[in-house]
Design an enzyme around this catalytic site. Sequence first.
Site, PDB file in Angstrom:
ATOM      1  N   HIS A  18     -39.099 -44.161  25.110  1.00 51.94           N
ATOM      2  CA  HIS A  18     -38.776 -44.929  24.535  1.00 51.94           C
ATOM      3  C   HIS A  18     -39.950 -46.740  25.181  1.00 51.94           C
ATOM      4  CE1 HIS A  18     -36.348 -46.563  28.080  1.00 51.94           C
ATOM      5  NE2 HIS A  18     -35.667 -45.852  27.469  1.00 51.94           N
ATOM      6  N   HIS A  21     -40.293 -47.270  28.466  1.00 49.46           N
ATOM      7  CA  HIS A  21     -41.428 -46.339  29.450  1.00 49.46           C
ATOM      8  C   HIS A  21     -42.504 -46.967  29.036  1.00 49.46           C
ATOM      9  CE1 HIS A  21     -38.311 -43.421  28.412  1.00 49.46           C
ATOM     10  NE2 HIS A  21     -38.001 -43.579  30.408  1.00 49.46           N
ATOM     11  N   CYS A 126     -25.988 -40.714  41.992  1.00 46.77           N
ATOM     12  CA  CYS A 126     -26.156 -40.773  41.234  1.00 46.77           C
ATOM     13  C   CYS A 126     -26.948 -39.570  40.245  1.00 46.77           C
ATOM     14  CB  CYS A 126     -26.366 -42.125  40.635  1.00 46.77           C
ATOM     15  SG  CYS A 126     -27.184 -42.200  38.563  1.00 46.77           S
ATOM     16  N   CYS A 129     -30.262 -41.835  38.413  1.00 45.83           N
ATOM     17  CA  CYS A 129     -31.029 -42.487  39.715  1.00 45.83           C
ATOM     18  C   CYS A 129     -31.380 -41.269  40.196  1.00 45.83           C
ATOM     19  CB  CYS A 129     -30.227 -43.323  40.338  1.00 45.83           C
ATOM     20  SG  CYS A 129     -29.574 -44.641  39.439  1.00 45.83           S
ATOM     21  N   CYS A 144     -22.204 -45.345  39.580  1.00 50.30           N
ATOM     22  CA  CYS A 144     -23.267 -46.655  39.723  1.00 50.30           C
ATOM     23  C   CYS A 144     -23.401 -47.171  38.281  1.00 50.30           C
ATOM     24  CB  CYS A 144     -24.430 -45.165  39.039  1.00 50.30           C
ATOM     25  SG  CYS A 144     -26.386 -46.024  38.543  1.00 50.30           S
ATOM     26  N   HIS A 147     -25.480 -45.993  35.153  1.00 51.99           N
ATOM     27  CA  HIS A 147     -25.721 -44.820  34.709  1.00 51.99           C
ATOM     28  C   HIS A 147     -23.769 -44.582  33.638  1.00 51.99           C
ATOM     29  CE1 HIS A 147     -29.902 -44.304  36.468  1.00 51.99           C
ATOM     30  NE2 HIS A 147     -29.580 -43.621  34.537  1.00 51.99           N
ATOM     31  N   LYS A 292     -29.607 -52.811  29.608  1.00 48.95           N
ATOM     32  CA  LYS A 292     -30.634 -51.852  30.195  1.00 48.95           C
ATOM     33  C   LYS A 292     -30.692 -51.002  28.865  1.00 48.95           C
ATOM     34  CE  LYS A 292     -33.675 -49.619  33.374  1.00 48.95           C
ATOM     35  NZ  LYS A 292     -33.248 -47.774  33.095  1.00 48.95           N
ATOM     36  N   LYS A 295     -32.619 -44.424  27.743  1.00 49.10           N
ATOM     37  CA  LYS A 295     -31.295 -42.985  26.420  1.00 49.10           C
ATOM     38  C   LYS A 295     -29.608 -43.346  26.894  1.00 49.10           C
ATOM     39  CE  LYS A 295     -31.060 -38.366  26.037  1.00 49.10           C
ATOM     40  NZ  LYS A 295     -31.236 -37.084  26.171  1.00 49.10           N
TER      41      LYS A 295
HETATM   42  N1  MSP Z   1     -39.379 -40.547  37.477  1.00 49.76           N
HETATM   43  C1  MSP Z   1     -38.424 -41.974  37.680  1.00 49.76           C
HETATM   44  C2  MSP Z   1     -40.251 -42.241  38.937  1.00 49.76           C
HETATM   45  C3  MSP Z   1     -40.639 -41.784  39.983  1.00 49.76           C
HETATM   46  S1  MSP Z   1     -42.206 -42.473  39.909  1.00 49.76           S
HETATM   47  C4  MSP Z   1     -42.603 -41.615  41.281  1.00 49.76           C
HETATM   48  C5  MSP Z   1     -38.368 -42.943  36.764  1.00 49.76           C
HETATM   49  N2  MSP Z   1     -38.495 -42.816  35.929  1.00 49.76           N
HETATM   50  S2  MSP Z   1     -37.845 -42.913  34.646  1.00 49.76           S
HETATM   51  O1  MSP Z   1     -38.522 -42.367  33.374  1.00 49.76           O
HETATM   52  O2  MSP Z   1     -36.440 -42.964  34.629  1.00 49.76           O
HETATM   53  O3  MSP Z   1     -38.658 -44.499  33.900  1.00 49.76           O
HETATM   54  C6  MSP Z   1     -38.282 -45.790  34.852  1.00 49.76           C
HETATM   55  C7  MSP Z   1     -39.418 -46.995  34.426  1.00 49.76           C
HETATM   56  O4  MSP Z   1     -39.398 -46.688  33.202  1.00 49.76           O
HETATM   57  C8  MSP Z   1     -39.503 -47.690  35.302  1.00 49.76           C
HETATM   58  O5  MSP Z   1     -39.140 -48.373  36.569  1.00 49.76           O
HETATM   59  C9  MSP Z   1     -39.675 -48.370  34.275  1.00 49.76           C
HETATM   60  O6  MSP Z   1     -41.090 -48.662  33.914  1.00 49.76           O
HETATM   61  C10 MSP Z   1     -39.968 -48.458  32.826  1.00 49.76           C
HETATM   62  N3  MSP Z   1     -38.131 -48.590  32.027  1.00 49.76           N
HETATM   63  C11 MSP Z   1     -37.533 -47.576  31.405  1.00 49.76           C
HETATM   64  N4  MSP Z   1     -36.553 -48.727  31.306  1.00 49.76           N
HETATM   65  C12 MSP Z   1     -36.924 -50.032  30.905  1.00 49.76           C
HETATM   66  C13 MSP Z   1     -36.202 -50.271  30.370  1.00 49.76           C
HETATM   67  N5  MSP Z   1     -35.487 -50.895  29.844  1.00 49.76           N
HETATM   68  N6  MSP Z   1     -36.981 -51.847  30.328  1.00 49.76           N
HETATM   69  C14 MSP Z   1     -38.204 -51.708  31.116  1.00 49.76           C
HETATM   70  N7  MSP Z   1     -38.853 -50.721  31.827  1.00 49.76           N
HETATM   71  C15 MSP Z   1     -38.214 -49.583  31.661  1.00 49.76           C
HETATM   72  O7  MSP Z   1     -38.070 -42.917  37.036  1.00 49.76           O
END
Ligand code: MSP
Length: 469
Positions: A18, A21, A126, A129, A144, A147, A292, A295
Amino acid sequence: MEKFYITTPIYYVNDLPHIGHTLTTVLADIFARYKKQAGFDAYFTTGTDEHGLKIKQAAEKAGKHPQEFADEVALEFKKAWQLLDIQYDYFIRTTNPKHKGLAQHFLGVLRDLGHIYKDIYEGLYCVGCEKFLTESDLNENNRCPLHKPEQTIHQKEENYFFKLSEFTQKVKQLIVEDKFKIEPLERRSEILARIEQGVEDISISREKLDWGVPIPWDKSQTSYVWVEALLNYWTIPQIVDKPNLWPPDLQTLGKEILWFHGVIWPAMLLAVGEKLPQGLFVHSFFMIDGKKMSKSLGNVINPQQLVERYGVDGTRYLLAKSLPYSDDSYVGLAKFDEWYTADLANGLGNLVARVATLAEKAGIENKTNKRKQFKFYPETKSYFDIYRFDLALAFIWEKKIRELDRLIDKRQPWNLAGEKLQEALSDIVTEIPQIAYNLKPFLPATAQEIINQYSGKIKKGESLFPRLK
Ligand code: MSP
Protein backbone atom coordinates in the site's frame (compact mmCIF):
# COMPACT_ATOMS: atom_id res chain seq x y z
CA MET A 1 33.66 5.63 -7.09
CA GLU A 2 32.58 5.85 -3.49
CA LYS A 3 30.04 3.21 -2.50
CA PHE A 4 26.68 4.03 -0.98
CA TYR A 5 24.63 1.14 0.41
CA ILE A 6 21.02 2.12 1.05
CA THR A 7 18.20 -0.11 2.30
CA THR A 8 14.45 -0.15 2.96
CA PRO A 9 12.80 -2.38 5.54
CA ILE A 10 11.78 -5.71 4.07
CA TYR A 11 8.00 -5.83 4.01
CA TYR A 12 5.81 -8.54 5.49
CA VAL A 13 4.08 -10.64 2.90
CA ASN A 14 0.82 -10.83 4.84
CA ASP A 15 -0.11 -7.57 3.20
CA LEU A 16 -0.25 -6.31 -0.38
CA PRO A 17 1.82 -3.18 -0.99
CA HIS A 18 0.00 0.00 0.00
CA ILE A 19 1.18 3.59 -0.15
CA GLY A 20 2.80 3.34 3.31
CA HIS A 21 5.31 0.77 2.02
CA THR A 22 5.43 2.69 -1.24
CA LEU A 23 6.42 5.85 0.57
CA THR A 24 9.57 4.32 2.08
CA THR A 25 10.50 2.54 -1.14
CA VAL A 26 9.99 5.66 -3.25
CA LEU A 27 12.01 7.78 -0.81
CA ALA A 28 14.87 5.30 -0.82
CA ASP A 29 14.71 5.10 -4.62
CA ILE A 30 14.81 8.89 -4.89
CA PHE A 31 17.80 8.99 -2.57
CA ALA A 32 19.62 6.20 -4.40
CA ARG A 33 19.02 7.90 -7.76
CA TYR A 34 20.22 11.19 -6.31
CA LYS A 35 23.45 9.54 -5.11
CA LYS A 36 23.96 7.81 -8.47
CA GLN A 37 23.46 11.11 -10.29
CA ALA A 38 25.94 12.73 -7.88
CA GLY A 39 28.60 10.18 -8.87
CA PHE A 40 28.30 7.57 -6.11
CA ASP A 41 28.30 3.84 -6.68
CA ALA A 42 24.95 3.48 -4.94
CA TYR A 43 23.49 0.06 -4.18
CA PHE A 44 19.85 0.00 -3.21
CA THR A 45 18.08 -2.97 -1.63
CA THR A 46 14.54 -3.84 -0.65
CA GLY A 47 12.64 -7.08 -0.26
CA THR A 48 10.16 -9.17 1.68
CA ASP A 49 10.04 -10.59 5.20
CA GLU A 50 8.47 -14.01 4.84
CA HIS A 51 8.75 -15.97 8.09
CA GLY A 52 6.99 -15.84 11.46
CA LEU A 53 3.60 -16.43 13.01
CA LYS A 54 1.87 -13.57 11.24
CA ILE A 55 2.76 -14.94 7.79
CA LYS A 56 1.91 -18.48 8.81
CA GLN A 57 -1.53 -17.35 9.96
CA ALA A 58 -2.13 -15.28 6.83
CA ALA A 59 -1.19 -18.27 4.64
CA GLU A 60 -3.51 -20.55 6.62
CA LYS A 61 -6.34 -18.09 6.16
CA ALA A 62 -5.70 -18.09 2.41
CA GLY A 63 -5.58 -21.92 2.47
CA LYS A 64 -2.03 -21.99 1.14
CA HIS A 65 1.38 -23.27 2.20
CA PRO A 66 3.34 -20.31 3.59
CA GLN A 67 5.97 -20.66 0.85
CA GLU A 68 3.39 -20.62 -1.92
CA PHE A 69 1.66 -17.70 -0.24
CA ALA A 70 4.97 -15.79 0.15
CA ASP A 71 5.88 -16.47 -3.50
CA GLU A 72 2.65 -14.86 -4.64
CA VAL A 73 2.83 -11.79 -2.44
CA ALA A 74 6.56 -11.20 -3.02
CA LEU A 75 5.69 -11.06 -6.72
CA GLU A 76 3.05 -8.40 -5.99
CA PHE A 77 5.71 -6.27 -4.29
CA LYS A 78 8.04 -6.68 -7.24
CA LYS A 79 5.24 -5.69 -9.61
CA ALA A 80 4.38 -2.63 -7.56
CA TRP A 81 8.01 -1.50 -7.55
CA GLN A 82 8.28 -2.04 -11.27
CA LEU A 83 5.14 -0.01 -11.79
CA LEU A 84 6.63 2.87 -9.81
CA ASP A 85 9.94 2.82 -11.67
CA ILE A 86 11.85 1.71 -8.57
CA GLN A 87 15.41 0.89 -9.56
CA TYR A 88 16.48 -1.47 -6.80
CA ASP A 89 19.73 -3.34 -7.21
CA TYR A 90 18.69 -6.37 -5.19
CA PHE A 91 15.40 -7.71 -3.88
CA ILE A 92 15.92 -10.02 -0.91
CA ARG A 93 13.44 -12.66 0.13
CA THR A 94 14.11 -14.15 3.55
CA THR A 95 13.12 -17.62 2.34
CA ASN A 96 16.17 -17.50 0.05
CA PRO A 97 18.31 -20.51 1.18
CA LYS A 98 21.50 -18.41 1.06
CA HIS A 99 19.97 -15.84 3.39
CA LYS A 100 18.81 -18.59 5.74
CA GLY A 101 22.26 -20.22 5.84
CA LEU A 102 24.06 -16.93 6.48
CA ALA A 103 21.56 -15.92 9.17
CA GLN A 104 22.18 -19.27 10.89
CA HIS A 105 25.91 -18.68 10.67
CA PHE A 106 25.49 -15.28 12.35
CA LEU A 107 23.44 -16.81 15.17
CA GLY A 108 26.07 -19.52 15.64
CA VAL A 109 28.79 -16.88 16.03
CA LEU A 110 26.67 -14.98 18.58
CA ARG A 111 26.35 -18.17 20.58
CA ASP A 112 30.03 -19.17 20.27
CA LEU A 113 30.96 -15.74 21.62
CA GLY A 114 28.81 -16.38 24.68
CA HIS A 115 26.03 -13.87 24.01
CA ILE A 116 23.17 -16.40 24.07
CA TYR A 117 21.51 -18.24 26.98
CA LYS A 118 18.33 -20.25 27.55
CA ASP A 119 15.47 -19.01 29.72
CA ILE A 120 11.71 -18.95 30.09
CA TYR A 121 9.83 -16.19 28.34
CA GLU A 122 6.41 -15.23 29.62
CA GLY A 123 4.44 -12.18 28.55
CA LEU A 124 2.31 -10.49 25.94
CA TYR A 125 3.16 -10.70 22.26
CA CYS A 126 1.66 -8.78 19.33
CA VAL A 127 1.42 -10.98 16.24
CA GLY A 128 0.87 -7.85 14.09
CA CYS A 129 4.17 -6.30 15.19
CA GLU A 130 5.79 -9.72 15.77
CA LYS A 131 7.09 -8.36 19.04
CA PHE A 132 6.99 -8.80 22.80
CA LEU A 133 5.11 -5.97 24.37
CA THR A 134 6.51 -4.02 27.28
CA GLU A 135 4.39 -1.87 29.63
CA SER A 136 5.01 1.22 27.52
CA ASP A 137 3.82 -0.51 24.33
CA LEU A 138 0.35 -1.25 25.71
CA ASN A 139 -2.84 0.79 25.42
CA GLU A 140 -5.36 1.23 28.26
CA ASN A 141 -6.81 -2.23 27.56
CA ASN A 142 -3.39 -3.90 27.75
CA ARG A 143 -3.32 -4.46 24.00
CA CYS A 144 -1.09 -3.29 21.14
CA PRO A 145 -2.43 0.07 19.95
CA LEU A 146 -1.35 -0.53 16.32
CA HIS A 147 -3.19 -3.79 15.68
CA LYS A 148 -6.48 -5.55 16.33
CA PRO A 149 -6.93 -6.54 20.01
CA GLU A 150 -7.00 -10.29 19.22
CA GLN A 151 -3.48 -10.00 17.82
CA THR A 152 -2.14 -9.45 21.35
CA ILE A 153 -1.58 -12.94 22.76
CA HIS A 154 -0.09 -14.41 25.92
CA GLN A 155 3.05 -16.52 25.44
CA LYS A 156 5.06 -18.76 27.72
CA GLU A 157 7.98 -20.65 26.22
CA GLU A 158 11.51 -21.78 26.88
CA ASN A 159 13.60 -19.72 24.46
CA TYR A 160 17.14 -18.66 23.65
CA PHE A 161 17.92 -15.13 24.76
CA PHE A 162 20.40 -12.58 23.43
CA LYS A 163 22.25 -10.51 26.04
CA LEU A 164 20.98 -7.25 24.62
CA SER A 165 21.40 -5.43 27.94
CA GLU A 166 25.18 -5.86 27.76
CA PHE A 167 25.40 -3.73 24.63
CA THR A 168 22.88 -0.97 25.13
CA GLN A 169 25.20 1.48 26.87
CA LYS A 170 27.64 1.19 23.98
CA VAL A 171 24.80 1.71 21.48
CA LYS A 172 23.68 4.74 23.44
CA GLN A 173 27.16 6.22 23.40
CA LEU A 174 27.47 5.74 19.64
CA ILE A 175 24.12 7.47 19.12
CA VAL A 176 25.12 10.36 21.41
CA GLU A 177 28.41 10.78 19.54
CA ASP A 178 26.54 10.64 16.20
CA LYS A 179 28.72 7.73 15.12
CA PHE A 180 25.49 5.85 14.62
CA LYS A 181 23.27 8.66 13.36
CA ILE A 182 19.54 8.63 13.94
CA GLU A 183 17.56 11.28 12.13
CA PRO A 184 15.40 13.27 12.62
CA LEU A 185 16.33 14.64 16.02
CA GLU A 186 12.95 13.74 17.56
CA ARG A 187 13.59 10.04 16.88
CA ARG A 188 17.14 10.24 18.22
CA SER A 189 15.90 11.76 21.48
CA GLU A 190 13.09 9.23 21.68
CA ILE A 191 15.42 6.27 21.40
CA LEU A 192 17.91 7.71 23.90
CA ALA A 193 15.11 8.29 26.41
CA ARG A 194 13.88 4.75 25.94
CA ILE A 195 17.33 3.26 26.52
CA GLU A 196 17.45 5.29 29.74
CA GLN A 197 14.32 3.52 30.99
CA GLY A 198 16.28 0.26 31.02
CA VAL A 199 16.60 -2.52 28.48
CA GLU A 200 16.05 -6.23 29.04
CA ASP A 201 17.58 -9.13 27.16
CA ILE A 202 15.42 -10.43 24.31
CA SER A 203 14.20 -13.81 23.30
CA ILE A 204 15.58 -14.66 19.86
CA SER A 205 13.88 -17.99 19.23
CA ARG A 206 10.47 -19.67 19.12
CA GLU A 207 9.71 -23.06 20.54
CA LYS A 208 6.35 -23.75 18.94
CA LEU A 209 6.65 -22.10 15.54
CA ASP A 210 7.83 -24.13 12.58
CA TRP A 211 7.66 -21.38 9.89
CA GLY A 212 11.08 -19.86 10.42
CA VAL A 213 14.83 -20.43 10.17
CA PRO A 214 15.91 -23.29 12.46
CA ILE A 215 18.28 -22.39 15.30
CA PRO A 216 21.49 -24.07 14.11
CA TRP A 217 22.43 -25.72 17.43
CA ASP A 218 18.86 -26.70 18.38
CA LYS A 219 16.65 -27.49 15.43
CA SER A 220 13.59 -27.80 17.68
CA GLN A 221 13.42 -24.00 17.73
CA THR A 222 13.24 -21.37 14.99
CA SER A 223 14.75 -17.92 14.94
CA TYR A 224 12.64 -15.00 16.14
CA VAL A 225 11.54 -13.47 12.84
CA TRP A 226 12.81 -9.96 13.61
CA VAL A 227 16.36 -11.10 14.36
CA GLU A 228 16.53 -13.08 11.14
CA ALA A 229 14.88 -10.27 9.14
CA LEU A 230 17.30 -7.59 10.38
CA LEU A 231 20.12 -9.82 9.22
CA ASN A 232 18.99 -9.35 5.59
CA TYR A 233 21.01 -6.14 5.48
CA TRP A 234 24.09 -8.16 6.44
CA THR A 235 23.41 -11.25 4.32
CA ILE A 236 22.83 -9.32 1.07
CA PRO A 237 26.44 -8.16 0.51
CA GLN A 238 27.51 -11.79 0.89
CA ILE A 239 24.72 -13.20 -1.28
CA VAL A 240 25.57 -10.80 -4.11
CA ASP A 241 29.30 -11.27 -3.51
CA LYS A 242 29.97 -7.62 -2.77
CA PRO A 243 31.49 -7.76 0.72
CA ASN A 244 32.77 -4.18 0.36
CA LEU A 245 29.21 -2.88 0.49
CA TRP A 246 29.24 -3.34 4.24
CA PRO A 247 28.24 -1.37 6.29
CA PRO A 248 25.01 0.29 5.12
CA ASP A 249 25.39 4.02 4.56
CA LEU A 250 21.72 4.79 5.01
CA GLN A 251 18.82 2.71 6.27
CA THR A 252 15.33 4.08 5.73
CA LEU A 253 12.37 3.01 7.86
CA GLY A 254 9.16 4.07 9.55
CA LYS A 255 9.17 5.10 13.19
CA GLU A 256 7.27 2.06 14.53
CA ILE A 257 10.29 -0.15 13.87
CA LEU A 258 12.94 2.19 15.23
CA TRP A 259 13.56 0.12 18.39
CA PHE A 260 14.57 -2.87 16.27
CA HIS A 261 16.81 -0.84 13.95
CA GLY A 262 18.14 1.63 16.50
CA VAL A 263 18.91 -0.70 19.41
CA ILE A 264 18.56 -4.45 18.76
CA TRP A 265 20.25 -4.32 15.34
CA PRO A 266 23.36 -2.32 16.33
CA ALA A 267 23.67 -4.42 19.50
CA MET A 268 23.69 -7.64 17.44
CA LEU A 269 26.41 -6.19 15.22
CA LEU A 270 28.51 -4.96 18.15
CA ALA A 271 28.24 -8.42 19.72
CA VAL A 272 29.94 -10.07 16.75
CA GLY A 273 32.38 -7.21 16.14
CA GLU A 274 30.85 -5.93 12.88
CA LYS A 275 30.85 -2.28 11.78
CA LEU A 276 27.59 -0.44 12.35
CA PRO A 277 25.47 1.27 9.69
CA GLN A 278 26.30 4.95 9.29
CA GLY A 279 22.80 6.13 9.92
CA LEU A 280 19.06 5.70 9.94
CA PHE A 281 16.46 7.97 8.42
CA VAL A 282 13.23 7.35 10.27
CA HIS A 283 10.08 8.87 8.81
CA SER A 284 6.67 9.15 10.41
CA PHE A 285 3.33 7.78 9.23
CA PHE A 286 0.83 8.43 6.52
CA MET A 287 -2.47 8.84 8.32
CA ILE A 288 -5.96 8.50 6.93
CA ASP A 289 -8.98 9.63 8.97
CA GLY A 290 -6.70 10.17 11.96
CA LYS A 291 -5.38 6.58 11.90
CA LYS A 292 -2.16 5.03 10.65
CA MET A 293 -2.78 3.45 7.29
CA SER A 294 -2.46 -0.32 7.54
CA LYS A 295 -4.07 -3.49 6.34
CA SER A 296 -5.20 -4.45 9.84
CA LEU A 297 -7.15 -1.22 10.07
CA GLY A 298 -8.54 -1.62 6.55
CA ASN A 299 -7.91 1.97 5.46
CA VAL A 300 -5.31 1.54 2.75
CA ILE A 301 -4.75 3.32 -0.54
CA ASN A 302 -2.80 1.18 -2.97
CA PRO A 303 -0.16 2.40 -5.39
CA GLN A 304 -2.06 1.23 -8.50
CA GLN A 305 -4.92 3.55 -7.61
CA LEU A 306 -2.54 6.51 -7.52
CA VAL A 307 -0.69 5.57 -10.69
CA GLU A 308 -3.97 5.27 -12.59
CA ARG A 309 -4.94 8.77 -11.55
CA TYR A 310 -1.63 10.67 -11.44
CA GLY A 311 0.77 8.61 -13.56
CA VAL A 312 4.01 7.09 -12.28
CA ASP A 313 5.98 10.30 -11.84
CA GLY A 314 2.93 12.15 -10.54
CA THR A 315 2.58 9.51 -7.83
CA ARG A 316 6.27 9.68 -6.93
CA TYR A 317 6.00 13.44 -6.68
CA LEU A 318 2.92 13.38 -4.46
CA LEU A 319 4.46 10.83 -2.09
CA ALA A 320 7.73 12.75 -1.78
CA LYS A 321 5.89 16.01 -1.20
CA SER A 322 3.81 14.44 1.59
CA LEU A 323 6.89 13.10 3.36
CA PRO A 324 5.97 12.64 7.02
CA TYR A 325 9.25 13.87 8.49
CA SER A 326 9.04 14.19 12.27
CA ASP A 327 5.24 14.47 12.35
CA ASP A 328 2.65 12.27 10.69
CA SER A 329 1.14 13.47 7.38
CA TYR A 330 -2.56 13.41 6.65
CA VAL A 331 -2.92 12.15 3.12
CA GLY A 332 -5.93 11.64 0.91
CA LEU A 333 -7.08 11.93 -2.67
CA ALA A 334 -8.54 15.44 -2.29
CA LYS A 335 -5.16 16.84 -1.30
CA PHE A 336 -3.35 14.82 -3.97
CA ASP A 337 -5.73 16.14 -6.66
CA GLU A 338 -5.09 19.69 -5.56
CA TRP A 339 -1.30 19.31 -5.60
CA TYR A 340 -1.29 17.46 -8.90
CA THR A 341 -3.24 20.20 -10.61
CA ALA A 342 -1.42 23.16 -9.04
CA ASP A 343 2.17 21.89 -9.11
CA LEU A 344 2.32 19.45 -11.98
CA ALA A 345 -0.36 20.29 -14.53
CA ASN A 346 -0.43 24.09 -14.04
CA GLY A 347 3.10 24.48 -12.67
CA LEU A 348 5.83 22.39 -14.24
CA GLY A 349 3.74 20.99 -17.13
CA ASN A 350 2.44 24.35 -18.23
CA LEU A 351 5.84 26.07 -18.02
CA VAL A 352 7.56 23.39 -20.09
CA ALA A 353 4.77 23.42 -22.70
CA ARG A 354 4.38 27.14 -23.17
CA VAL A 355 8.12 27.81 -23.40
CA ALA A 356 8.56 24.95 -25.88
CA THR A 357 5.79 26.35 -28.09
CA LEU A 358 7.42 29.79 -28.13
CA ALA A 359 10.92 28.37 -28.60
CA GLU A 360 9.75 26.30 -31.56
CA LYS A 361 8.23 29.41 -33.09
CA ALA A 362 11.52 31.26 -32.59
CA GLY A 363 13.53 28.31 -33.94
CA ILE A 364 15.71 28.13 -30.84
CA GLU A 365 18.38 25.48 -30.63
CA ASN A 366 19.87 24.59 -27.27
CA LYS A 367 23.49 23.71 -27.85
CA THR A 368 24.74 23.83 -24.31
CA ASN A 369 22.68 20.99 -22.90
CA LYS A 370 25.48 18.52 -22.54
CA ARG A 371 24.97 16.20 -19.59
CA LYS A 372 28.11 17.47 -17.85
CA GLN A 373 26.80 20.98 -17.62
CA PHE A 374 23.86 20.00 -15.46
CA LYS A 375 24.26 20.39 -11.74
CA PHE A 376 22.30 19.97 -8.58
CA TYR A 377 21.49 23.35 -7.06
CA PRO A 378 23.33 23.79 -3.74
CA GLU A 379 19.92 23.96 -2.06
CA THR A 380 18.83 20.64 -3.59
CA LYS A 381 21.98 19.10 -2.16
CA SER A 382 21.56 20.55 1.29
CA TYR A 383 17.96 19.42 1.52
CA PHE A 384 18.90 15.93 0.38
CA ASP A 385 21.62 15.85 3.02
CA ILE A 386 18.98 16.25 5.71
CA TYR A 387 16.40 14.03 3.95
CA ARG A 388 13.99 16.91 3.38
CA PHE A 389 12.62 15.78 0.03
CA ASP A 390 9.59 17.99 0.67
CA LEU A 391 11.76 21.08 1.09
CA ALA A 392 13.89 20.26 -1.94
CA LEU A 393 10.69 20.18 -4.00
CA ALA A 394 9.32 23.34 -2.39
CA PHE A 395 12.59 25.10 -3.24
CA ILE A 396 12.48 24.02 -6.89
CA TRP A 397 8.86 25.06 -7.25
CA GLU A 398 8.95 28.29 -5.32
CA LYS A 399 12.37 29.56 -6.30
CA LYS A 400 12.94 28.11 -9.76
CA ILE A 401 9.69 27.31 -11.53
CA ARG A 402 7.85 30.31 -10.18
CA GLU A 403 10.82 32.56 -11.00
CA LEU A 404 10.66 31.50 -14.65
CA ASP A 405 6.89 32.03 -14.72
CA ARG A 406 7.47 35.52 -13.36
CA LEU A 407 10.15 36.29 -15.97
CA ILE A 408 7.85 35.14 -18.77
CA ASP A 409 4.98 37.28 -17.50
CA LYS A 410 7.32 40.25 -17.31
CA ARG A 411 8.89 39.82 -20.73
CA GLN A 412 5.67 38.85 -22.51
CA PRO A 413 7.47 36.87 -25.21
CA TRP A 414 4.17 36.13 -27.00
CA ASN A 415 4.26 39.76 -28.16
CA LEU A 416 7.78 39.38 -29.57
CA ALA A 417 9.28 37.86 -32.70
CA GLY A 418 12.65 37.15 -34.31
CA GLU A 419 15.79 38.03 -32.40
CA LYS A 420 13.85 39.76 -29.63
CA LEU A 421 11.92 36.59 -28.96
CA GLN A 422 15.09 34.49 -28.96
CA GLU A 423 16.71 36.87 -26.52
CA ALA A 424 13.72 36.87 -24.20
CA LEU A 425 13.82 33.08 -24.01
CA SER A 426 17.54 32.37 -24.03
CA ASP A 427 18.12 32.03 -20.28
CA ILE A 428 14.72 30.38 -19.75
CA VAL A 429 15.36 27.56 -22.21
CA THR A 430 18.65 26.71 -20.54
CA GLU A 431 17.20 26.82 -17.04
CA ILE A 432 14.32 24.43 -17.77
CA PRO A 433 16.54 21.37 -18.41
CA GLN A 434 18.57 22.36 -15.35
CA ILE A 435 15.38 22.21 -13.28
CA ALA A 436 14.59 18.86 -14.89
CA TYR A 437 18.01 17.55 -13.89
CA ASN A 438 17.29 18.49 -10.27
CA LEU A 439 13.92 16.77 -10.50
CA LYS A 440 15.26 13.61 -12.10
CA PRO A 441 15.53 11.55 -8.89
CA PHE A 442 11.85 12.33 -8.22
CA LEU A 443 10.43 12.23 -11.74
CA PRO A 444 12.88 10.09 -13.71
CA ALA A 445 10.98 9.62 -16.97
CA THR A 446 9.42 13.09 -17.10
CA ALA A 447 12.71 14.81 -16.33
CA GLN A 448 14.45 12.87 -19.08
CA GLU A 449 11.66 13.79 -21.49
CA ILE A 450 12.12 17.47 -20.65
CA ILE A 451 15.88 17.24 -21.05
CA ASN A 452 15.44 15.57 -24.46
CA GLN A 453 12.81 18.07 -25.54
CA TYR A 454 15.11 20.95 -24.66
CA SER A 455 18.23 19.53 -26.32
CA GLY A 456 18.98 20.68 -29.86
CA LYS A 457 16.04 22.21 -31.71
CA ILE A 458 13.33 22.75 -29.12
CA LYS A 459 9.94 21.35 -30.08
CA LYS A 460 6.44 21.28 -28.73
CA GLY A 461 5.79 17.99 -26.96
CA GLU A 462 2.98 15.90 -25.56
CA SER A 463 1.35 17.18 -22.39
CA LEU A 464 3.46 15.98 -19.46
CA PHE A 465 0.68 15.95 -16.90
CA PRO A 466 -2.80 15.54 -18.40
CA ARG A 467 -5.62 17.31 -16.57
CA LEU A 468 -7.56 15.20 -14.08
CA LYS A 469 -11.02 14.05 -15.07
N1 MSP B 1 8.91 -6.79 8.22
C1 MSP B 1 9.07 -5.67 9.05
C2 MSP B 1 10.37 -4.95 8.76
C3 MSP B 1 11.60 -5.77 8.86
S1 MSP B 1 13.01 -4.89 8.41
C4 MSP B 1 14.26 -5.86 8.87
C5 MSP B 1 7.91 -4.71 8.87
N2 MSP B 1 7.23 -4.83 7.71
S2 MSP B 1 5.97 -3.95 7.29
O1 MSP B 1 5.44 -4.57 6.11
O2 MSP B 1 5.08 -3.77 8.37
O3 MSP B 1 6.55 -2.58 6.83
C6 MSP B 1 6.80 -1.56 7.74
C7 MSP B 1 7.32 -0.35 7.02
O4 MSP B 1 6.43 0.03 5.97
C8 MSP B 1 7.37 0.88 7.92
O5 MSP B 1 8.51 0.93 8.73
C9 MSP B 1 7.37 1.96 6.88
O6 MSP B 1 8.62 2.01 6.27
C10 MSP B 1 6.33 1.44 5.90
N3 MSP B 1 4.96 1.79 6.28
C11 MSP B 1 3.92 0.96 6.51
N4 MSP B 1 2.81 1.68 6.79
C12 MSP B 1 3.08 2.99 6.77
C13 MSP B 1 2.34 4.18 6.94
N5 MSP B 1 1.06 4.19 7.20
N6 MSP B 1 3.01 5.35 6.81
C14 MSP B 1 4.34 5.40 6.52
N7 MSP B 1 5.06 4.29 6.36
C15 MSP B 1 4.48 3.06 6.49
O7 MSP B 1 7.69 -3.90 9.74
